[in-house]
Design a protein around this motif. Structure first.
Motif, PDB file in Angstrom:
ATOM      1  N   LEU A   1      43.913  43.467  48.470  1.00 19.20           N
ATOM      2  CA  LEU A   1      45.374  43.458  48.603  1.00 19.20           C
ATOM      3  C   LEU A   1      46.032  44.646  47.906  1.00 19.20           C
ATOM      4  O   LEU A   1      47.247  44.810  47.965  1.00 19.20           O
ATOM      5  CB  LEU A   1      45.940  42.139  48.063  1.00 19.20           C
ATOM      6  N   LEU A   2      45.228  45.491  47.271  1.00 18.36           N
ATOM      7  CA  LEU A   2      45.762  46.670  46.579  1.00 18.36           C
ATOM      8  C   LEU A   2      45.891  47.881  47.506  1.00 18.36           C
ATOM      9  O   LEU A   2      46.727  48.751  47.284  1.00 18.36           O
ATOM     10  CB  LEU A   2      44.868  47.038  45.389  1.00 18.36           C
ATOM     11  N   TYR A   3      45.061  47.932  48.541  1.00 18.69           N
ATOM     12  CA  TYR A   3      45.013  49.122  49.395  1.00 18.69           C
ATOM     13  C   TYR A   3      46.347  49.486  50.055  1.00 18.69           C
ATOM     14  O   TYR A   3      46.668  50.673  50.151  1.00 18.69           O
ATOM     15  CB  TYR A   3      43.918  48.979  50.464  1.00 18.69           C
ATOM     16  N   PRO A   4      47.152  48.523  50.516  1.00 23.02           N
ATOM     17  CA  PRO A   4      48.422  48.908  51.152  1.00 23.02           C
ATOM     18  C   PRO A   4      49.376  49.672  50.229  1.00 23.02           C
ATOM     19  O   PRO A   4      50.293  50.339  50.702  1.00 23.02           O
ATOM     20  CB  PRO A   4      49.038  47.562  51.566  1.00 23.02           C
TER      21      PRO A   4
ATOM     22  N   ALA B   1      46.818  51.863  39.843  1.00 26.69           N
ATOM     23  CA  ALA B   1      46.196  51.873  38.511  1.00 26.69           C
ATOM     24  C   ALA B   1      45.104  50.807  38.426  1.00 26.69           C
ATOM     25  O   ALA B   1      44.014  51.056  37.899  1.00 26.69           O
ATOM     26  CB  ALA B   1      47.257  51.643  37.433  1.00 26.69           C
ATOM     27  N   ILE B   2      45.381  49.631  38.958  1.00 26.75           N
ATOM     28  CA  ILE B   2      44.386  48.549  38.941  1.00 26.75           C
ATOM     29  C   ILE B   2      43.179  48.939  39.793  1.00 26.75           C
ATOM     30  O   ILE B   2      42.028  48.715  39.399  1.00 26.75           O
ATOM     31  CB  ILE B   2      45.009  47.222  39.427  1.00 26.75           C
ATOM     32  N   LEU B   3      43.438  49.544  40.932  1.00 24.38           N
ATOM     33  CA  LEU B   3      42.349  49.968  41.819  1.00 24.38           C
ATOM     34  C   LEU B   3      41.460  51.000  41.129  1.00 24.38           C
ATOM     35  O   LEU B   3      40.221  50.919  41.202  1.00 24.38           O
ATOM     36  CB  LEU B   3      42.943  50.538  43.108  1.00 24.38           C
ATOM     37  N   ILE B   4      42.066  51.948  40.443  1.00 25.22           N
ATOM     38  CA  ILE B   4      41.277  52.941  39.696  1.00 25.22           C
ATOM     39  C   ILE B   4      40.454  52.244  38.617  1.00 25.22           C
ATOM     40  O   ILE B   4      39.267  52.525  38.445  1.00 25.22           O
ATOM     41  CB  ILE B   4      42.192  54.031  39.101  1.00 25.22           C
ATOM     42  N   ALA B   5      41.064  51.307  37.901  1.00 24.55           N
ATOM     43  CA  ALA B   5      40.324  50.559  36.879  1.00 24.55           C
ATOM     44  C   ALA B   5      39.173  49.771  37.512  1.00 24.55           C
ATOM     45  O   ALA B   5      38.076  49.693  36.951  1.00 24.55           O
ATOM     46  CB  ALA B   5      41.267  49.629  36.122  1.00 24.55           C
TER      47      ALA B   5
ATOM     48  N   TYR C   1      35.902  51.470  37.859  1.00 21.90           N
ATOM     49  CA  TYR C   1      35.111  51.582  36.628  1.00 21.90           C
ATOM     50  C   TYR C   1      34.571  50.218  36.179  1.00 21.90           C
ATOM     51  O   TYR C   1      34.010  50.099  35.091  1.00 21.90           O
ATOM     52  CB  TYR C   1      35.959  52.182  35.505  1.00 21.90           C
ATOM     53  N   GLY C   2      34.770  49.190  36.995  1.00 20.00           N
ATOM     54  CA  GLY C   2      34.227  47.872  36.670  1.00 20.00           C
ATOM     55  C   GLY C   2      35.162  46.939  35.928  1.00 20.00           C
ATOM     56  O   GLY C   2      34.758  45.847  35.527  1.00 20.00           O
ATOM     57  N   TYR C   3      36.415  47.328  35.733  1.00 18.56           N
ATOM     58  CA  TYR C   3      37.390  46.469  35.060  1.00 18.56           C
ATOM     59  C   TYR C   3      38.116  45.625  36.103  1.00 18.56           C
ATOM     60  O   TYR C   3      38.419  46.102  37.196  1.00 18.56           O
ATOM     61  CB  TYR C   3      38.406  47.302  34.272  1.00 18.56           C
ATOM     62  N   THR C   4      38.399  44.375  35.754  1.00 17.39           N
ATOM     63  CA  THR C   4      39.064  43.474  36.695  1.00 17.39           C
ATOM     64  C   THR C   4      40.243  42.769  36.030  1.00 17.39           C
ATOM     65  O   THR C   4      40.321  42.679  34.803  1.00 17.39           O
ATOM     66  CB  THR C   4      38.085  42.406  37.228  1.00 17.39           C
ATOM     67  N   VAL C   5      41.119  42.257  36.884  1.00 18.12           N
ATOM     68  CA  VAL C   5      42.273  41.490  36.418  1.00 18.12           C
ATOM     69  C   VAL C   5      41.864  40.031  36.266  1.00 18.12           C
ATOM     70  O   VAL C   5      41.221  39.467  37.143  1.00 18.12           O
ATOM     71  CB  VAL C   5      43.444  41.595  37.431  1.00 18.12           C
ATOM     72  N   ASP C   6      42.235  39.437  35.151  1.00 18.99           N
ATOM     73  CA  ASP C   6      42.065  37.996  34.939  1.00 18.99           C
ATOM     74  C   ASP C   6      43.455  37.442  34.647  1.00 18.99           C
ATOM     75  O   ASP C   6      43.949  37.526  33.526  1.00 18.99           O
ATOM     76  CB  ASP C   6      41.113  37.742  33.769  1.00 18.99           C
ATOM     77  N   THR C   7      44.099  36.908  35.678  1.00 18.66           N
ATOM     78  CA  THR C   7      45.494  36.470  35.528  1.00 18.66           C
ATOM     79  C   THR C   7      45.628  35.194  34.694  1.00 18.66           C
ATOM     80  O   THR C   7      46.740  34.779  34.392  1.00 18.66           O
ATOM     81  CB  THR C   7      46.155  36.249  36.907  1.00 18.66           C
ATOM     82  N   THR C   8      44.511  34.594  34.311  1.00 17.89           N
ATOM     83  CA  THR C   8      44.575  33.384  33.491  1.00 17.89           C
ATOM     84  C   THR C   8      44.744  33.700  32.006  1.00 17.89           C
ATOM     85  O   THR C   8      44.947  32.800  31.198  1.00 17.89           O
ATOM     86  CB  THR C   8      43.305  32.521  33.665  1.00 17.89           C
ATOM     87  N   ASN C   9      44.648  34.985  31.646  1.00 19.48           N
ATOM     88  CA  ASN C   9      44.710  35.346  30.229  1.00 19.48           C
ATOM     89  C   ASN C   9      45.443  36.679  30.055  1.00 19.48           C
ATOM     90  O   ASN C   9      45.095  37.666  30.705  1.00 19.48           O
ATOM     91  CB  ASN C   9      43.284  35.450  29.667  1.00 19.48           C
ATOM     92  N   LYS C  10      46.433  36.697  29.173  1.00 18.34           N
ATOM     93  CA  LYS C  10      47.204  37.925  28.937  1.00 18.34           C
ATOM     94  C   LYS C  10      46.325  39.062  28.425  1.00 18.34           C
ATOM     95  O   LYS C  10      46.612  40.232  28.639  1.00 18.34           O
ATOM     96  CB  LYS C  10      48.325  37.663  27.917  1.00 18.34           C
TER      97      LYS C  10
ATOM     98  N   SER D   1      49.391  51.511  31.160  1.00 17.73           N
ATOM     99  CA  SER D   1      48.466  50.816  30.265  1.00 17.73           C
ATOM    100  C   SER D   1      48.216  49.409  30.795  1.00 17.73           C
ATOM    101  O   SER D   1      49.140  48.742  31.267  1.00 17.73           O
ATOM    102  CB  SER D   1      49.043  50.755  28.850  1.00 17.73           C
ATOM    103  N   LEU D   2      46.976  48.984  30.701  1.00 16.73           N
ATOM    104  CA  LEU D   2      46.572  47.684  31.239  1.00 16.73           C
ATOM    105  C   LEU D   2      45.666  46.963  30.251  1.00 16.73           C
ATOM    106  O   LEU D   2      44.850  47.602  29.583  1.00 16.73           O
ATOM    107  CB  LEU D   2      45.781  47.870  32.544  1.00 16.73           C
ATOM    108  N   TYR D   3      45.813  45.664  30.170  1.00 14.04           N
ATOM    109  CA  TYR D   3      44.810  44.826  29.518  1.00 14.04           C
ATOM    110  C   TYR D   3      44.009  44.190  30.641  1.00 14.04           C
ATOM    111  O   TYR D   3      44.548  43.420  31.442  1.00 14.04           O
ATOM    112  CB  TYR D   3      45.456  43.752  28.636  1.00 14.04           C
ATOM    113  N   LEU D   4      42.721  44.550  30.729  1.00 10.10           N
ATOM    114  CA  LEU D   4      41.854  44.055  31.793  1.00 10.10           C
ATOM    115  C   LEU D   4      40.558  43.515  31.208  1.00 10.10           C
ATOM    116  O   LEU D   4      40.334  43.586  30.005  1.00 10.10           O
ATOM    117  CB  LEU D   4      41.562  45.173  32.807  1.00 10.10           C
TER     118      LEU D   4
END
Length: 201
Positions: free
Chosen positions: A37-40, A128-132, A135-144, A157-160
């Motif tokens: 869902l990031l590609y668009p 930014a999330i796609l670039i991360a 590198y193997g980093y992912t979003v976990d929306t259950t935890n800040k 800046s991202l916490y991933l």
């Protein structure tokens, strides 16, 4: 009692070993934890007549993940490459790749570095999330600690999270991405989930 004390010590070490997310960081919307869902939201680093993101599926209708507006005169019959980015397995539906057309010539982008090159400057949070992700980093929306962001003029800046299996371990990282160059810096923020054995998810 002897068993309880080391367990409490371990848990307190996990909790206090992490740094809190600063208050100026916002929660990443849940929809952005799905790479497809990031590609668009990609604004390519250079202008293309047409581009699309596909998965390696022989069925053309199932292969397309996202495509920009295709000019009427254009048809693309290029075969899928042998490998791509975000490789999950071997066989069909195991990786994604990007094809872009410029001056009636098509070009493949079929690894993580090429995807980063295609994105170029980081225009928005999904990029930014796609670039991360590359590198193997992912979003976990259950935890800040693994689902927060802050957009500034020069950086995003991202916490991933980075996940390891068996036993399941999730580690929080503070990621800083230079918006102009796409350069990523990462710093561990500590483990925030750790299971005791491989069977626990």
């Amino acid at each position: 009692m002897k068993l309880l004390f080391p367990t409490l010590l371990l848990l307190s070490g996990l909790v206090f070993g992490q740094k809190a997310v600063p208050s100026d960081f916002k929660k990443i919307p849940e929809i952005l934890d799905n790479t497809e869902l990031l590609y668009p939201f990609i604004v390519p680093g250079k202008k293309y007549d047409y581009w699309s993101v596909l998965r390696n599926n022989p069925d053309p209708d199932k292969a397309i993940i996202y495509e920009s507006q295709m000019p009427q005169y254009m048809t693309i019959n290029d075969p899928a490459p042998e490998k791509g980015f975000f490789q999950k397995c071997l066989g069909e539906d195991c990786f994604s790749y990007l094809i872009a057309c410029e001056n009636s010539r098509s070009a493949y982008f079929s690894n993580e570095q090429q995807l980063r090159d295609f994105i170029g400057c980081v225009d928005n949070l999904p990029e930014a999330i796609l670039i991360a992700n590359t590198y193997g980093y992912t979003v976990d929306t259950t935890n800040k600690l693994a689902g927060s962001y802050k957009i500034e003029e020069k950086n995003i800046s991202l916490y991933l999270s980075k996940t390891k299996n068996c036993p399941l371990t999730k580690e929080s990282f503070l990621i800083k991405i230079n918006r102009k160059t796409g350069r990523l810096e990462a710093k561990s923020n500590g483990i925030y989930v750790k299971s005791e054995d491989c069977g626990v998810q």
